[in-house]
Design a protein around this motif. Structure first.
Motif, PDB file in Angstrom:
ATOM      1  N   ASN A 209       0.571  -0.174  -2.472  1.00 38.39           N
ATOM      2  CA  ASN A 209       1.208   0.293  -1.239  1.00 38.39           C
ATOM      3  C   ASN A 209       2.273  -0.720  -0.816  1.00 38.39           C
TER       4      ASN A 209
ATOM      5  N   HIS B 222       4.596   4.280  -2.369  1.00 41.87           N
ATOM      6  CA  HIS B 222       3.827   3.766  -3.491  1.00 41.87           C
ATOM      7  C   HIS B 222       4.745   3.109  -4.505  1.00 41.87           C
TER       8      HIS B 222
ATOM      9  N   LYS C 194       4.759  16.751  -7.780  1.00 43.15           N
ATOM     10  CA  LYS C 194       4.001  15.707  -7.102  1.00 43.15           C
ATOM     11  C   LYS C 194       2.809  15.270  -7.943  1.00 43.15           C
TER      12      LYS C 194
ATOM     13  N   ASP D  14       7.888   5.803  -5.142  1.00 42.08           N
ATOM     14  CA  ASP D  14       8.054   7.161  -4.615  1.00 42.08           C
ATOM     15  C   ASP D  14       8.419   7.108  -3.134  1.00 42.08           C
ATOM     16  N   ASP D  15       8.645   8.290  -2.547  1.00 42.92           N
ATOM     17  CA  ASP D  15       9.082   8.360  -1.151  1.00 42.92           C
ATOM     18  C   ASP D  15       7.944   8.103  -0.161  1.00 42.92           C
ATOM     19  N   GLU D  16       6.718   8.050  -0.647  1.00 45.94           N
ATOM     20  CA  GLU D  16       5.580   7.809   0.229  1.00 45.94           C
ATOM     21  C   GLU D  16       5.214   6.328   0.321  1.00 45.94           C
TER      22      GLU D  16
END
Length: 771
Positions: free
Chosen positions: A396, A381, A419, A377-379
């Motif tokens: 992470n 993860h 989300k 994902d964009d975070e």
């Protein structure tokens, strides 16, 4: 001999490419008169034109094809037509088989201005990637090779066209409506934009795609040309008009979305370190391959594949490597530009032996590994399907575990549009071991431990090595997000998330009606115009309604599919001869004693019932014939034909022969009270390595394709194409040493072919086709 004759005329407007475009007419109208024991037919055409003369019985069926050809052309027409526009023909009262015609009174039909036009196309179903009516197994299997979502919301799909590994790339909108086909490449593109496929050039400036291999005929010399044990896979690609396709030996090819290709070879999927396959180490890649692009747009994650030791001719896994860079249980991060791979995450535990792997949560040895699908994902993860530890693991960017979601047999994973939403497939099962494929939704991966929705998609008990895995993506449709799931047995379904359930939007299998996809052997019944097709393994299909054309499976009786790998039509006596197979999975089969003999069935009726011979009560004509792997690739043969008197010829090896990979020409004859017939081999044929396509004409002449050296007329633009030149057969004609009237076409063996035709007949292990 008495045969009343009524004259019937039919003049058709000329549609041929002739300089004189004036209407065709009869300069002298057709007439018929009796002259002794024959009927004399005369007519004259007004200009150059195609002509056809036939004798019809009282029901309008053709009993004699008397003459056909071009009148007034540069070359003389074939006999009995003569040069010029004025013609006089004689009919002796006999039918095409040389015996007295029956069913009078008879009509003489004379047709002028004959031409050909396309009426309709049957097949070409754009949703067909799989058929439940066609066998699949370890020598004939289906696969899906990938889904890719472009920024315009459309989806590209890679999969098999049939069970022998022919590939296709098709394009759909987000709701599953077909848009176009990328591969096989479309016609009409400029030649300079198509050269990358590998082309042969015709004399008129047009081009023909080269076949890349003999074993798996494929219209490409790019990495898309694979053998039957390999598949195509879509990889993350940059640009809306490009597709990055992984093909032979894990090599990449860049294909334009309009089907053109300039510089096809991109290179191996990973350049550093070397991909497993070193002979010194004795390793090769195993496991299903999973990738996903990283948010940075410069790298991608790779999982699923691992290095293993090879065992046996089919590359069976002997043991997973436990001390190699490519050992199982890892996720790598690959630089998209340099294609250098570096380990990102590892389980540091390798289950080595196939037996231990099958007993472990991995779930099997074929098409499974310790880690499967990966998503990001964009975070920052990274989500990984960890089969060994029965979980989805969330990492992470330091590859530290931040969350674990328990789940048995996770296969593929994709992020939802909202989300926290994850969609996951689970998959288990392999050859001889029952399992299933399921689609699940986790509403919030941060806190959920159980799926909010779970749907069984299909049973799964036939998986073959790296050829099978599931695919997921989410595309924005007109009514909301659509979840696309692809797998060989589906092949593609589109669902909508309704909160508490999945709603089916489109099922490709139900959207497309075509069930016979392996069109490897076709014959037409000249009386009914019914078309019969063999799928190349077990099934025979029939098209018997041209108003609503569909190829449907042939049955000998209710719940008894006709199990045969090849066939021949006897239109004169209304019989269908088939090479019997006694092993068809999950269906009733002929008795084992009939296995691999040649059987006779009735040609007409809803069921093609057995047609016994004489008083024997048996419909099995011949002893078993060995159809070897050269003549019959994937248990599919290209050499059997029935003569007008019921005698039979086949290519194969005599019963009891083992490990003989030559083409023996066998003749079967006898009487119907003493069965089965034994084989007599034509020794003058010589058992060449390549041969196929046995046929008899109405007079009992025997024709077959034979590779006897390079033919004499290879087109100039094809001269440098080694596979073309080295695998072109010529047609050999063997004239009878007896006759139909005698009842035995070959009382003695012919000394050799009566004539050899330089007709381009292309051979390979999966395809025998007329060029």
């Amino acid at each position: 001999m008495r045969y009343p004759v009524v004259l019937l005329l039919a003049a058709l407007a000329a549609q041929s490419a002739i300089a004189d475009d004036s209407p065709v007419r009869f300069a002298a109208p057709p007439s018929a008169r009796r002259v002794g024991s024959t009927v004399e037919i005369s007519f004259a055409a007004s200009r150059q034109t195609d002509m056809e003369v036939a004798i019809l019985d009282a029901k309008g069926r053709i009993v004699r094809h008397l003459a056909a050809g071009m009148l007034g052309g540069k070359n003389p027409p074939p006999p009995p037509l003569k040069p010029g526009l004025n013609q006089i023909l004689a009919w002796d009262g006999r039918d095409d088989f040389g015996v007295a015609a029956e069913g009078g009174p008879f009509h003489v039909r004379v047709r002028a201005g004959m031409g050909v036009k396309l009426d309709r196309i049957v097949g070409g179903d754009p949703y067909a990637f799989f058929s439940r009516d066609t066998y699949h197994g370890n020598h004939a299997f289906w696969y899906m090779g990938g889904l890719e979502l472009k920024r315009d919301g459309t989806v590209y799909v890679v999969g098999s066209q049939n069970q022998f590994g022919m590939h296709t790339i098709r394009h759909y909108d987000a709701d599953g409506h077909y848009l176009n086909t990328v591969f096989p490449p479309p016609a009409g593109r400029p030649v300079e934009k198509m050269k990358g496929w590998g082309l042969d050039f015709n004399a008129d400036g047009s081009y023909t795609p080269k076949y890349g291999r003999l074993e798996s005929p494929f219209m490409s010399t790019t990495p898309l040309c694979t053998d039957r044990l390999e598949m195509l896979r879509l990889m993350p690609s940059q640009g809306d008009d490009k597709l990055l396709v992984l093909g032979r030996d894990y090599s990449l090819a860049m294909v334009n979305t309009d089907g053109t290709i300039e510089s096809p070879q991109v290179g191996p999927l990973v350049m550093k370190p070397a991909w497993p396959g070193s002979k010194a180490k004795g390793l090769r890649p195993y496991g299903p391959l999973f990738t996903c692009p990283a948010p940075d747009g410069k790298t991608f994650y790779l999982s699923g594949v691992f290095a293993g030791k090879n065992e046996g001719t089919h590359g069976t896994l002997a043991a997973a490597a436990d001390n190699d860079f490519w050992q199982d249980g890892q996720v790598w991060k690959v630089d998209a530009a340099s294609r250098e791979a570096k380990p990102f995450f590892s389980l540091n535990k390798v289950i080595g032996s196939p037996g231990d792997r099958a007993k472990s949560p991995i779930g099997g040895t074929d098409s499974y590994s310790e880690l499967h699908g990966v998503a990001a994902d964009d975070e920052g993860h990274v989500f990984v399907c960890d089969r060994l530890n029965k979980r989805i693991v969330v990492l992470n960017q330091e590859a530290e575990i931040v969350r674990q979601i328990p789940l048995l047999y996770p296969d593929e994973i994709v992020l939802g549009p909202e989300k926290g939403v994850l969609y996951v497939t689970t998959r288990v099962g392999q050859q001889g071991v029952k399992g299933d494929l399921r689609l699940l939704k986790f509403a919030d991966w941060r806190k959920d431990t159980k799926p909010a929705i779970e749907l069984k998609l299909a049973d799964n008990n036939q998986c073959y090595e790296k050829l099978n895995r599931s695919y997921l993506l989410v595309a924005q449709g007109k009514a909301g997000p659509n979840i696309w799931v692809a797998y060989k047995d589906l092949p593609v379904r589109i669902y909508r998330d309704k909160g508490g359930s999945f709603e089916l939007v489109k099922d490709f299998y139900e959207a497309g009606p075509q069930r016979c996809l392996g069109l490897y052997h076709m014959m037409a019944d000249p009386e009914t115009e019914n078309v019969f097709v063999s799928d190349g393994f077990f099934g025979i299909f029939r098209l018997n309604d041209w108003n609503r054309p569909a190829l449907t499976r042939c049955f000998a009786a209710k719940d008894w599919p006709l199990c045969a790998s090849s066939f021949s039509i006897d239109p004169r006596n209304r019989h269908l001869y088939v090479r019997l197979r006694g092993e068809n999975l999950n269906v009733q089969s002929p008795p084992r004693g009939q296995d691999q003999g040649i059987g006779r069935y009735k040609l007409d009726g809803d069921y093609l019932a057995p047609a016994p011979f004489g008083k024997s009560g048996s419909n099995v004509l011949t002893e078993a014939v060995i159809w070897n792997w050269v003549i019959s690739y994937g248990n599919m043969d290209y050499g059997m034909g029935v003569a007008p008197n019921g005698q039979f010829a086949a290519l194969g090896a005599p019963a009891g022969t083992r490990n003989d990979y030559s083409a023996h020409l066998l003749l079967f004859k006898g009487d119907y009270e003493h069965l089965p017939w034994k084989a007599t081999e034509f020794t003058s044929f010589g058992a060449p390595k390549l041969a196929g396509g046995v046929r008899f004409d109405h007079q009992g002449n025997l024709y077959l394709g034979v590779y006897d050296g390079k033919p004499n007329n290879i087109p100039a633009g094809f001269a440098e194409d080694r596979l073309f030149a080295d695998n072109i057969l010529r047609i050999h004609k063997y004239a009878p040493t007896g006759s139909l009237a005698q009842g035995d076409l070959f009382p003695t063996q012919p000394k050799g072919p009566a004539r050899v035709y330089d007709v381009h007949l292309r051979y390979n292990r999966k395809l025998l086709m007329r060029e």
